[in-house]
Design an enzyme around this catalytic site. Sequence first.
Site, PDB file in Angstrom:
ATOM      1  N   SER A 107      10.810-107.270  37.572  1.00 13.81           N
ATOM      2  CA  SER A 107       9.843-106.301  37.078  1.00 13.81           C
ATOM      3  C   SER A 107       8.905-106.977  36.056  1.00 13.81           C
ATOM      4  CB  SER A 107      10.573-105.082  36.502  1.00 13.81           C
ATOM      5  OG  SER A 107       9.698-103.993  36.356  1.00 13.81           O
ATOM      6  N   ASP A 247      10.828 -98.809  46.323  1.00 13.79           N
ATOM      7  CA  ASP A 247      10.513 -99.394  45.017  1.00 13.79           C
ATOM      8  C   ASP A 247       9.283 -98.757  44.383  1.00 13.79           C
ATOM      9  OD1 ASP A 247      10.364-101.235  42.871  1.00 13.79           O
ATOM     10  OD2 ASP A 247      10.857-102.922  44.179  1.00 13.79           O
ATOM     11  N   HIS A 274      14.009-100.038  42.933  1.00  9.20           N
ATOM     12  CA  HIS A 274      13.540-101.076  42.006  1.00  9.20           C
ATOM     13  C   HIS A 274      14.617-102.092  41.642  1.00  9.20           C
ATOM     14  CE1 HIS A 274      10.421-102.549  39.386  1.00  9.20           C
ATOM     15  NE2 HIS A 274      11.082-102.324  38.269  1.00  9.20           N
TER      16      HIS A 274
END
Length: 297
Positions: A107, A247, A274
């Site tokens: 991320s 996601d 995610h």
Amino acid sequence: MEITEGFASYGEYKTWYRITGDISSSKPPLIVAHGGPGCTHDYVDSFKDIAATGRAVIHYDQVGNGQSTHLPDKGGDFWTVAFFKAELHNLIDHLGIRNAYCLLGQSWGGMLGAEFAVDRPVGLKALIIANSPAAMSTWISEANRLRRELPQDVQETLLRHEETGTTDSAEYMAATDVFNQRHVCRIVPMPPEVQRTFDAIGADPTVYHTMNGPNEFHVIGTMKNWSIVGRLATIDVPTLLISGRFDEATEACVQPYADEIPNVRWTIFEQSSHMPHVEERDACMAVVGAFLDETDI
């Protein structure tokens, strides 16, 4: 498995780190950069599984978070990409691995990893960008698209509290959880290591609120205009992209990495959002481990 913990002095601050496995192995160690900005290493702890392949895995908490130095009085002019890039360089030199290392960023960690890799740093052998957007404008537009697919009452609750500035209310947080259970972590309840990171953000949200905002889709922090699109072609190491079918870092968010990085491959995990490293742990570790072993130099 050998486990070593310590602190790297970073100016007047300290960066906590943990090494799983033998850092002197012939395989370049894997550094794991967590997301947020403002998370902790806990929710990406599963990448320690890679140490079973004979490659040391280095987790660390970025300054401002976890077991590293907390600085709750610092503002947006302090928490910058440059600050965290310098911290990563400092950790590499502290550990004495400048000659050879691999980097995985999840991320925000992948955004940081991309910013790090475009400079062609000495010693970087492979890069993994997991669940990361290449531009926050796309992240925001896609998050709002996903948000419009939430139940109408959830959407109304979110909007009402954002308009009144009450995003710290229990009702708003409960509505946020609906989004998170679809697009952040589809395992309900969250695994303990993921919950630890969310609890840590709640205890000290300084970095997350400053750079991002109150949650994943109401982005009002200093990173809201960030983009690395148009700068990725200088990355000169083999690169693996990871994302999940559900996601919040949608395919549109990830696509510029695939388009611009010269030596790149992309794996989408069909049952994940995610956090494929949690949601499809074994499959994710197999893909990462195979990529690193194939691209070893």
